[in-house]
Design an enzyme around this catalytic site. Structure first.
Site, mmCIF file in Angstrom:
data_model
loop_
_atom_site.group_PDB
_atom_site.id
_atom_site.type_symbol
_atom_site.label_atom_id
_atom_site.label_comp_id
_atom_site.label_asym_id
_atom_site.label_seq_id
_atom_site.Cartn_x
_atom_site.Cartn_y
_atom_site.Cartn_z
ATOM 1 N N GLN A 16 -43.795 50.558 13.529
ATOM 2 C CA GLN A 16 -43.125 51.055 15.178
ATOM 3 C C GLN A 16 -43.459 52.457 15.086
ATOM 4 O O GLN A 16 -43.363 52.872 16.569
ATOM 5 C CB GLN A 16 -41.779 51.016 14.471
ATOM 6 C CG GLN A 16 -41.207 52.040 13.710
ATOM 7 C CD GLN A 16 -39.886 52.175 13.202
ATOM 8 O OE1 GLN A 16 -39.436 51.548 12.562
ATOM 9 N NE2 GLN A 16 -39.250 53.596 13.370
ATOM 10 N N CYS A 76 -37.025 50.961 15.189
ATOM 11 C CA CYS A 76 -36.775 50.526 14.230
ATOM 12 C C CYS A 76 -35.773 48.720 15.303
ATOM 13 O O CYS A 76 -36.049 47.508 14.752
ATOM 14 C CB CYS A 76 -36.280 50.420 12.916
ATOM 15 S SG CYS A 76 -34.697 51.490 13.499
ATOM 16 N N HIS A 124 -31.377 51.836 10.187
ATOM 17 C CA HIS A 124 -32.252 51.264 10.032
ATOM 18 C C HIS A 124 -32.276 49.861 10.388
ATOM 19 O O HIS A 124 -31.175 49.075 9.420
ATOM 20 C CB HIS A 124 -33.680 51.355 8.992
ATOM 21 C CG HIS A 124 -34.634 51.176 8.760
ATOM 22 N ND1 HIS A 124 -35.356 51.233 10.007
ATOM 23 C CD2 HIS A 124 -35.173 50.600 7.943
ATOM 24 C CE1 HIS A 124 -36.389 51.879 9.665
ATOM 25 N NE2 HIS A 124 -37.330 50.516 8.496
ATOM 26 N N ASN A 164 -40.789 45.064 6.752
ATOM 27 C CA ASN A 164 -40.260 46.334 7.271
ATOM 28 C C ASN A 164 -41.302 46.345 8.296
ATOM 29 O O ASN A 164 -42.091 45.666 8.830
ATOM 30 C CB ASN A 164 -40.121 47.628 6.827
ATOM 31 C CG ASN A 164 -39.597 48.854 7.062
ATOM 32 O OD1 ASN A 164 -38.930 48.867 7.820
ATOM 33 N ND2 ASN A 164 -39.656 49.945 5.519
#
Length: 307
Positions: free
Chosen positions: A123, A129, A261, A277
């Site tokens: 990102q 996110c 997140h 992630n």
């Protein structure tokens, strides 16, 4: 999976040698070269001091025998915790409308080995996110439900730029809601990364509609319900990632639950969850992190998925 974990462990060992065997000045110069960092003369002094302080904390943590995970040097080692949270934490607090699934106990599941998880993305310096978590969940849905190839890459930038308006109320690089992004996709569809490339900044929406669609969005609550839902697809989840900055390998155990997140839950065993992630493959276990089974980091609070 075993190969990936072994490689991550090897890299962690290299990181330990890296932090202890190189003089401080050369260590910081090597770090800048590795992660392509460039600073003015004045900022270089400031960033070096932060880097050395973070390395000291990494070494202190790794010397503790009671920890199940290791920390290491990565692209975030030259920033403060405050900078990390303000730049890379982008999931906003929201109320939850939850649909309850039946609670059952299931065995191990890993969608990476079943061809249901796309590649790790990054990102960048943008609090997007939430857009990457929704995109990852939608990509898995298209693969598992619509038969799209594992190489499918949908546009997170479309969500950053186009889901600003009510009722979605996302805020581009200033944060957003993963579930609201999925609702946007339900209403408008999502186009490809090739059609709408990622820029890591908030821009004017140039392509609100997309050719890839879903029927709806479901949200569940509780760890057992989340695990049950994981048997049929990966899920977008919310977590507290405040202390993920230096994570390198192992099973993370110490986390708060102030959700900030958004990520993708891709696997589960009897002892840990596996999370995909959006900070690139150089972070964590080649872009993934393992969390102790249970509501570690608040991961069981409001998972959602497309159908």
């Amino acid at each position: 999976m075993k190969i990936a974990i072994a490689l991550a462990a090897a890299l962690a060992i290299i990181g330990l040698i890296y932090t202890t065997s190189i003089p401080q000045q050369d260590q910081f110069e090597a770090y800048k070269l590795q992660f392509n960092k460039h600073y003015s003369k004045s900022e270089n002094t400031y960033r070096k001091s932060i880097f050395l302080k973070n390395v000291e904390e990494i070494e202190r943590h790794n010397a503790l025998s009671d920890k199940l995970y290791k920390k290491g040097i990565n692209q975030f080692t030259d920033i403060t915790d405050e900078e990390f949270k303000s730049t890379y934490m982008g999931e906003l607090t929201r109320a939850s409308n939850r649909l309850i699934a039946n609670e059952i106990t299931v065995g191990d599941v890993d969608w990476r080995t079943k061809g249901g998880v796309t590649s790790i993305k990054n990102q960048g310096s943008c609090g997007s996110c939430w857009a990457f978590a929704a995109t990852a969940a939608h990509e898995s849905y298209q693969i598992l439900t619509r038969g799209e190839p594992i190489t499918i890459a949908l546009s997170a930038q479309q969500l950053v730029d186009c889901s600003y308006v009510s009722p979605y109320e996302n805020q581009g690089c200033n944060g957003g809601y993963g579930m609201h992004a999925l609702e946007y996709i339900k209403d408008w569809g999502q186009t490809t990364e090739a059609n709408y490339p990622y820029k890591a900044v908030t821009m004017n929406c140039t392509r609100p509609r997309g050719e890839y669609t879903m029927t709806g969005v479901v949200e569940v609550t509780g760890c057992a319900n989340m695990e049950n839902s994981l048997t049929t697809r990966p899920l977008a989840v919310r977590v507290d990632a405040s202390n993920w900055k230096s994570y390198s390998s192992g099973v993370l155990t110490d986390c708060q639950q102030n959700l900030n997140h958004a990520v993708l839950l891709v696997a589960s065993t009897s002892t840990y969850w596996v999370i995909k992630n959006s900070w690139g493959p150089s972070w964590g276990e080649q872009g993934f992190i393992r969390l102790l089974k249970g509501n570690t980091c608040g991961v069981c609070t409001g998972p959602s998925f497309p159908f």
